[in-house]
Design an enzyme around this catalytic site. Structure first.
Site, PDB file in Angstrom:
ATOM      1  N   LYS A   1      -5.641  12.514   7.431  1.00  0.00           N
ATOM      2  CA  LYS A   1      -6.163  13.883   7.334  1.00  0.00           C
ATOM      3  C   LYS A   1      -6.519  14.484   8.698  1.00  0.00           C
ATOM      4  CE  LYS A   1      -5.793  13.361   2.932  1.00  0.00           C
ATOM      5  NZ  LYS A   1      -4.584  13.922   2.255  1.00  0.00           N
ATOM      6  N   CYS A   2      -5.798  14.061   9.721  1.00  0.00           N
ATOM      7  CA  CYS A   2      -6.055  14.585  11.068  1.00  0.00           C
ATOM      8  C   CYS A   2      -4.934  15.488  11.575  1.00  0.00           C
ATOM      9  CB  CYS A   2      -6.256  13.436  12.049  1.00  0.00           C
ATOM     10  SG  CYS A   2      -7.858  12.632  11.924  1.00  0.00           S
ATOM     11  N   GLY A   3      -3.964  15.794  10.732  1.00  0.00           N
ATOM     12  CA  GLY A   3      -2.875  16.657  11.166  1.00  0.00           C
ATOM     13  C   GLY A   3      -1.557  15.939  11.344  1.00  0.00           C
TER      14      GLY A   3
ATOM     15  N   HIS B   1      -0.600   5.383  10.282  1.00  0.00           N
ATOM     16  CA  HIS B   1      -2.054   5.434  10.435  1.00  0.00           C
ATOM     17  C   HIS B   1      -2.581   4.117  11.012  1.00  0.00           C
ATOM     18  CE1 HIS B   1      -2.174   9.220   8.418  1.00  0.00           C
ATOM     19  NE2 HIS B   1      -1.863   8.747   7.236  1.00  0.00           N
TER      20      HIS B   1
ATOM     21  N   ARG C   1      -4.251  19.863   3.875  1.00  0.00           N
ATOM     22  CA  ARG C   1      -5.605  20.312   3.597  1.00  0.00           C
ATOM     23  C   ARG C   1      -5.749  21.718   4.160  1.00  0.00           C
ATOM     24  NH1 ARG C   1      -9.799  15.430   4.926  1.00  0.00           N
ATOM     25  NH2 ARG C   1     -10.967  16.248   3.167  1.00  0.00           N
ATOM     26  N   LYS C   2      -6.968  22.240   4.153  1.00  0.00           N
ATOM     27  CA  LYS C   2      -7.189  23.587   4.676  1.00  0.00           C
ATOM     28  C   LYS C   2      -6.794  23.705   6.141  1.00  0.00           C
ATOM     29  CE  LYS C   2     -11.146  24.843   1.747  1.00  0.00           C
ATOM     30  NZ  LYS C   2     -12.591  25.206   1.784  1.00  0.00           N
TER      31      LYS C   2
END
Length: 273
Positions: free
Chosen positions: A74-76, A121, A239-240
């Site tokens: 979730k870091c791009g 990851h 995500r956003k």
């Protein structure tokens, strides 16, 4: 072995007897959802993810032209992989191409013969043994950990998938200082704030520099609909992407607790958030 067959092989998560024996000897715990995890080479994995990591370490044969996009979840990762694909293939697929592969595919299902593009990851030290004789390039993207939290408790405990966060981010930070020609450390927040400068930096690292006369970075919409071959919705990878969204969820006490942990873990590293 071609790229697609190799990808399937590396995702084969049936636990071998060797892996089961290894798991029984490793530190174990449960994540925030109650799933069993074990700690291998300093990183927490589910049992099936561990099998995939072991498959990778045993079977992956790097090529010097390989590009590996790495991050904490979730870091791009998906965004960076799409940008990387666009940069290295822009002569074949210019951004104004109405049939650009990224308009109809998720970056994680796109394969190319050269340069091969992968994402992971895993922490740097887990990759290192496999890549030690290769000159392939690794691009790591980090993000303010408050915007990546699954749960506050699991973060503070350090027991979460591919964590602890601080160990992973430090592994790539240090590698980028030791070997800046082959490991690039990027920040999600900087990419949002100054996309042209950061994409230019990425392009130069990948030996695919942007034209000097180019005044702006073209935008390309990524396909967020549909499903991957294993049935996961594309939208699960997005995500956003908002910087500072954590302020809507964390109390001042939680914020202070996280800040204290990070200050302690990153002390004397030169890395700051």
């Amino acid at each position: 072995m071609d790229d697609k067959k190799m990808a399937v092989n590396l995702r084969n998560d049936d636990l071998s007897e060797e892996t089961k024996t290894l798991i029984s000897s490793l530190p174990s715990d449960k994540d925030s959802t109650g799933i069993n995890v074990c700690k291998y080479q300093g990183c927490w994995y589910t049992h099936h993810f561990l099998q995939a990591v072991l498959n990778f370490q045993k079977n992956f044969k790097p090529q010097d032209t390989n590009i590996i996009v790495a991050s904490f979840p979730k870091c791009g990762t998906t965004w960076l992989k799409a940008l990387t694909f666009s940069l290295v293939h822009r002569s074949k697929h210019p951004s104004h191409d109405h049939h650009h592969p990224l308009l109809s595919n998720n970056p994680h299902v796109l394969f190319s013969s050269s340069p091969r593009l992968f994402s992971t990851h895993m922490p740097s030290h887990t990759l290192q043994e496999v890549l030690k004789d290769s000159t392939c390039k690794v691009v790591y993207i980090c993000r303010n950990m408050k915007d990546t939290l699954e749960t506050f408790e699991s973060f503070c405990k350090g027991v979460n998938f591919f964590g602890p966060f601080w160990d992973q981010v430090l592994s790539y930070w240090r590698r980028s200082l030791e070997d800046p020609n082959h490991v690039l450390f990027m920040r999600f927040e900087e990419m949002k704030a100054e996309p042209h400068e950061q994409i230019k930096r990425l392009a130069e690292f990948l030996d695919s520099p942007l034209l000097r006369k180019k005044k702006r970075t073209d935008c390309l919409e990524i396909n967020k609909t549909g499903k991957l071959c294993e049935g996961r919705d594309n939208k699960t990878f997005f995500r956003k992407g908002e910087v500072g969204d954590w302020k809507n969820y964390l109390t001042p006490e939680m914020e202070n607790k996280i800040d204290m942990i990070i200050q302690e873990k990153l002390q004397n590293s030169g890395l700051k958030f």
